[in-house]
Enzyme design. Structure first.
Site, PDB file in Angstrom:
ATOM      1  N   LYS A 168       0.875  -2.313  10.356  1.00  0.00           N
ATOM      2  CA  LYS A 168       0.565  -3.537  10.154  1.00  0.00           C
ATOM      3  C   LYS A 168       1.744  -3.934   9.416  1.00  0.00           C
ATOM      4  O   LYS A 168       2.207  -5.041   9.476  1.00  0.00           O
ATOM      5  CB  LYS A 168      -0.996  -3.654   9.652  1.00  0.00           C
ATOM      6  CG  LYS A 168      -0.718  -5.048   8.980  1.00  0.00           C
ATOM      7  CD  LYS A 168      -2.177  -5.459   8.220  1.00  0.00           C
ATOM      8  CE  LYS A 168      -2.348  -4.763   6.815  1.00  0.00           C
ATOM      9  NZ  LYS A 168      -1.759  -5.742   5.730  1.00  0.00           N
ATOM     10  N   ASN A 169       2.038  -3.324   8.095  1.00  0.00           N
ATOM     11  CA  ASN A 169       2.755  -3.597   7.229  1.00  0.00           C
ATOM     12  C   ASN A 169       4.339  -3.526   7.368  1.00  0.00           C
ATOM     13  O   ASN A 169       5.320  -3.750   6.745  1.00  0.00           O
ATOM     14  CB  ASN A 169       2.652  -2.980   5.597  1.00  0.00           C
ATOM     15  CG  ASN A 169       1.210  -3.493   5.504  1.00  0.00           C
ATOM     16  OD1 ASN A 169       0.616  -4.360   5.865  1.00  0.00           O
ATOM     17  ND2 ASN A 169       0.722  -2.839   4.103  1.00  0.00           N
ATOM     18  N   CYS A 206      -5.569 -13.287  -3.609  1.00  0.00           N
ATOM     19  CA  CYS A 206      -6.736 -12.882  -2.806  1.00  0.00           C
ATOM     20  C   CYS A 206      -7.555 -11.918  -3.750  1.00  0.00           C
ATOM     21  O   CYS A 206      -7.351 -11.855  -4.861  1.00  0.00           O
ATOM     22  CB  CYS A 206      -6.233 -11.946  -1.805  1.00  0.00           C
ATOM     23  SG  CYS A 206      -5.454 -10.589  -2.145  1.00  0.00           S
ATOM     24  N   ARG A 237      -1.182 -12.269  -6.975  1.00  0.00           N
ATOM     25  CA  ARG A 237      -0.118 -12.134  -5.981  1.00  0.00           C
ATOM     26  C   ARG A 237       0.835 -13.183  -5.695  1.00  0.00           C
ATOM     27  O   ARG A 237       0.886 -13.819  -4.783  1.00  0.00           O
ATOM     28  CB  ARG A 237      -0.698 -11.724  -4.717  1.00  0.00           C
ATOM     29  CG  ARG A 237      -1.718 -10.531  -4.811  1.00  0.00           C
ATOM     30  CD  ARG A 237      -2.130 -10.320  -3.338  1.00  0.00           C
ATOM     31  NE  ARG A 237      -1.218  -9.465  -2.638  1.00  0.00           N
ATOM     32  CZ  ARG A 237      -1.517  -8.760  -1.203  1.00  0.00           C
ATOM     33  NH1 ARG A 237      -2.738  -8.966  -0.637  1.00  0.00           N
ATOM     34  NH2 ARG A 237      -0.561  -8.418  -0.568  1.00  0.00           N
ATOM     35  N   ASP A 297      -2.492   1.316  -1.208  1.00  0.00           N
ATOM     36  CA  ASP A 297      -3.584   1.066  -0.054  1.00  0.00           C
ATOM     37  C   ASP A 297      -4.530   2.136   0.060  1.00  0.00           C
ATOM     38  O   ASP A 297      -5.503   1.925   0.960  1.00  0.00           O
ATOM     39  CB  ASP A 297      -2.585   0.677   0.969  1.00  0.00           C
ATOM     40  CG  ASP A 297      -2.044  -0.617   0.732  1.00  0.00           C
ATOM     41  OD1 ASP A 297      -1.049  -0.983   1.870  1.00  0.00           O
ATOM     42  OD2 ASP A 297      -2.367  -1.320   0.063  1.00  0.00           O
ATOM     43  N   ARG A 314      -8.469  -6.995  10.094  1.00  0.00           N
ATOM     44  CA  ARG A 314      -6.957  -7.437   9.770  1.00  0.00           C
ATOM     45  C   ARG A 314      -5.887  -6.399   9.657  1.00  0.00           C
ATOM     46  O   ARG A 314      -4.818  -6.450  10.266  1.00  0.00           O
ATOM     47  CB  ARG A 314      -6.877  -8.063   8.436  1.00  0.00           C
ATOM     48  CG  ARG A 314      -7.506  -9.325   8.116  1.00  0.00           C
ATOM     49  CD  ARG A 314      -7.292  -9.831   7.055  1.00  0.00           C
ATOM     50  NE  ARG A 314      -6.024  -9.733   6.499  1.00  0.00           N
ATOM     51  CZ  ARG A 314      -5.272  -9.516   5.443  1.00  0.00           C
ATOM     52  NH1 ARG A 314      -6.051  -9.567   4.237  1.00  0.00           N
ATOM     53  NH2 ARG A 314      -3.799  -9.704   5.184  1.00  0.00           N
TER      54      ARG A 314
HETATM   55  C1  EPZ Z   1       2.522  -5.449   0.734  1.00  0.00           C
HETATM   56  O1  EPZ Z   1       2.125  -6.366  -0.116  1.00  0.00           O
HETATM   57  C2  EPZ Z   1       1.529  -4.885   1.496  1.00  0.00           C
HETATM   58  N1  EPZ Z   1       1.249  -5.797   2.364  1.00  0.00           N
HETATM   59  C3  EPZ Z   1       0.175  -4.512   0.676  1.00  0.00           C
HETATM   60  O2  EPZ Z   1      -0.561  -4.036   1.749  1.00  0.00           O
HETATM   61  C4  EPZ Z   1       0.577  -3.614  -0.241  1.00  0.00           C
HETATM   62  O3  EPZ Z   1      -0.728  -3.175  -1.114  1.00  0.00           O
HETATM   63  C5  EPZ Z   1       1.639  -3.972  -1.091  1.00  0.00           C
HETATM   64  O4  EPZ Z   1       2.852  -4.303  -0.305  1.00  0.00           O
HETATM   65  C6  EPZ Z   1       2.036  -2.664  -2.296  1.00  0.00           C
HETATM   66  O5  EPZ Z   1       2.656  -1.625  -1.282  1.00  0.00           O
HETATM   67  C7  EPZ Z   1       2.253  -6.238   3.501  1.00  0.00           C
HETATM   68  O6  EPZ Z   1       3.223  -5.393   3.573  1.00  0.00           O
HETATM   69  C8  EPZ Z   1       2.055  -7.204   4.533  1.00  0.00           C
HETATM   70  P1  EPZ Z   1       4.120  -6.496  -3.650  1.00  0.00           P
HETATM   71  P2  EPZ Z   1       2.901  -7.356  -1.014  1.00  0.00           P
HETATM   72  O7  EPZ Z   1       4.914  -7.730  -3.550  1.00  0.00           O
HETATM   73  O8  EPZ Z   1       4.647  -7.450  -0.543  1.00  0.00           O
HETATM   74  C9  EPZ Z   1       3.546  -8.245  -7.825  1.00  0.00           C
HETATM   75  C10 EPZ Z   1      -2.846  -3.882   2.864  1.00  0.00           C
HETATM   76  O9  EPZ Z   1      -3.778  -3.554   2.233  1.00  0.00           O
HETATM   77  N2  EPZ Z   1       4.443  -9.336  -7.384  1.00  0.00           N
HETATM   78  O10 EPZ Z   1       4.920  -5.165  -3.491  1.00  0.00           O
HETATM   79  O11 EPZ Z   1       2.388  -8.536  -1.340  1.00  0.00           O
HETATM   80  C11 EPZ Z   1       1.989  -8.488  -7.064  1.00  0.00           C
HETATM   81  O12 EPZ Z   1       1.116  -9.353  -7.754  1.00  0.00           O
HETATM   82  C12 EPZ Z   1      -2.016  -4.867   1.933  1.00  0.00           C
HETATM   83  O13 EPZ Z   1      -2.255  -3.494   3.799  1.00  0.00           O
HETATM   84  C13 EPZ Z   1       4.741 -10.319  -8.226  1.00  0.00           C
HETATM   85  O14 EPZ Z   1       4.429 -10.471  -9.551  1.00  0.00           O
HETATM   86  O15 EPZ Z   1       3.101  -6.552  -2.320  1.00  0.00           O
HETATM   87  C14 EPZ Z   1       1.573  -7.135  -7.298  1.00  0.00           C
HETATM   88  O16 EPZ Z   1       0.839  -6.963  -8.342  1.00  0.00           O
HETATM   89  C15 EPZ Z   1      -2.611  -5.204   0.644  1.00  0.00           C
HETATM   90  N3  EPZ Z   1       5.690 -11.280  -7.933  1.00  0.00           N
HETATM   91  C16 EPZ Z   1       2.708  -6.024  -7.030  1.00  0.00           C
HETATM   92  O17 EPZ Z   1       3.711  -6.942  -7.363  1.00  0.00           O
HETATM   93  C17 EPZ Z   1       6.095 -11.194  -6.547  1.00  0.00           C
HETATM   94  O18 EPZ Z   1       7.062 -12.068  -6.406  1.00  0.00           O
HETATM   95  C18 EPZ Z   1       3.196  -5.583  -5.834  1.00  0.00           C
HETATM   96  O19 EPZ Z   1       3.141  -6.420  -4.820  1.00  0.00           O
HETATM   97  C19 EPZ Z   1       5.684 -10.474  -5.693  1.00  0.00           C
HETATM   98  C20 EPZ Z   1       4.899  -9.441  -6.112  1.00  0.00           C
END
Ligand code: EPZ
Length: 420
Positions: free
Chosen positions: A22-23, A118, A123, A307, A399
């Protein structure tokens, strides 16, 4: 709304084919917006998040055809007729924000809803936007929308990410492929899904190097062309079935899995007395003796994946002894603990740390999926509990898991879907 009804059963046995990730598929579908030529994406699971992404791409004017049985999708983003995202579809799925980078790079404008928070955290997308502004874009945020535009083509720049955000790394990497000059992303995320996206971008003619490390270098090109790509297997779905085998004391073979993506999960399972064996057919998982407790801290790749945290909490709940789980990536990713407690788990939460005292067995209960991975964790706990369990709000689970109930039934689980 549907629910799952699960009767505890014997240990799971048999083999299961892991679906496309998915990711990985979500950013790859967004990347198809970078070219007017047709792209063919293979190994695409018909997840609800994939269906939402199709709605989004079609909303911009792309032509999408999806053979759900063959898991092959064709996307042709020739002449798009709108730079405004379908607000309803975009609001349902955070990954919709991944269309911002490609549209900004190709059309120099995009108007898209700010993804809401969420269950697992606020996020924000500040790092995505920081990267776009460094590449020369301007932004306006109002009424829950963000508008991004650039008077001329984007210019390559050095971008340092405060946190190795997966989405920000992907969005900036995609935008940089059509920028003039070189972009260097430092403190970049290194997840396997980043490498799969980079592989696809290279097939489109992009010049991307260093993916899989903390420094990614992109030399911008004038245009990208269409490509054919097969999505990598889903390491989190694979990890979910590994924990299902472990928690039921079963013996399961994972087919079509990339073991190198699962090293942190394999290592942690070994600490819990769960064995894995690479065979010619795939990766075998089986348990020898009692589950041992664990100390676990989630980290960006190659650390232990956030995850998988909920799934390992289910395992810790029935591992004799004291386990400690620390969630460093998201600020609110312990919602499954309350639902596990309803099944008899002994879990104490203090901010980002959970202390779990293993119990002999959990008991079935009526519980609710609070998010995608939490829902999967409840299924696993129900498989090993005493008595029946009902799980509501299973739309969260659908999802990210393709036909999870059929796959589990094929391994011997007694799980069925009912209208609630
Ligand atoms: C991706 O989400 C995945 N989703 C998530 O999978 C996964 O948990 C996550 O990466 C971490 O590995 C997809 O790829 C579609 P991040 P993403 O940006 O990109 C903070 C699942 O269960 N952050 O690495 O949104 C954020 O708040 C889902 O499949 C900022 O502060 O994750 C979080 O605390 C859940 N500012 C941390 O970084 C930003 O601009 C990690 O977020 C972006 C992120």
């Amino acid at each position: 709304m549907d629910k799952f009804v699960i009767k505890p059963d014997d240990a799971l046995h048999g083999s299961v084919v892991v679906s496309g990730a998915k990711n990985a598929v979500l950013p790859i579908l967004a990347a198809c917006l970078l070219t007017e030529e047709s792209c063919e994406i293979q190994n695409v699971p018909a997840l609800t998040d994939v269906e939402e992404m199709i709605t989004l791409l079609e909303g911009f004017g792309a032509a999408v055809s999806f053979d759900r049985t063959g898991e092959v999708m064709n996307i042709q983003a020739g002449q798009l007729n709108s730079m405004q995202a379908d607000v309803e579809a975009a609001g349902k799925m955070r990954a919709s924000f991944l269309t911002a980078g490609p549209l900004l790079a190709r059309y120099r404008q995009v108007r898209i809803p700010l993804p809401g928070g969420c269950q697992i955290g606020t996020r924000p997308v500040d790092l995505h936007i920081k990267g776009f502004l460094l590449l020369g874009a301007s932004q306006k945020q109002e009424y829950g929308m963000v508008e991004l535009w650039s008077k001329s083509e984007l210019r390559g720049k050095n971008v340092y990410l405060d946190f190795p955000s997966v989405g920000a790394t992907e969005n900036i990497m995609m935008a940089a492929t059509l920028a003039r000059g070189t972009t260097v992303i430092e403190n970049a995320a290194a997840e396997p899904e980043i490498c799969d996206l980079a592989d696809f971008l290279r097939k489109m003619g992009a010049d991307v190097q260093g993916d899989g490390t903390d420094t990614i270098v992109i030399h911008g090109k004038k245009k990208l062309h269409g490509a054919v790509h097969r999505v990598i297997p889903d390491r989190i779905e694979a990890g979910t079935f590994m924990v299902a085998a472990a928690i039921t004391g079963g013996d399961v073979l994972l087919e079509q899995v990339q073991t190198e993506h699962l090293k942190p999960v394999i290592a942690k399972l070994a600490e819990c007395n769960v064995k894995t064996e690479q065979t010619e057919q795939g990766l075998r998982i089986y348990r020898k003796g009692r589950l041992r407790p664990m100390h676990l801290k989630t980290m960006p790749f190659p650390g232990f994946p956030t995850d998988m945290q909920a799934l390992f909490m289910s395992l810790a709940a029935v591992a004799k002894g004291t386990s400690v789980i620390t969630e460093t990536v998201f600020e609110n990713r312990f919602l499954h603990a309350g639902e596990l407690r309803r099944m008899g788990a002994d879990i104490k939460i203090d901010s980002r740390c959970a202390v779990i005292e293993g119990v002999d067995t959990l008991t079935g209960a009526s519980v609710r999926a609070t998010d995608l991975r939490a829902g999967a964790a409840l299924i696993l706990s129900a498989l090993a509990a005493k008595g029946d369990t009902e799980i509501s709000d299973i739309y969260h689970i659908e999802r990210g898991y393709y036909h999870i109930e059929e796959k589990l039934r094929n391994l011997g689980a007694d799980i069925r879907r009912e209208n609630s």
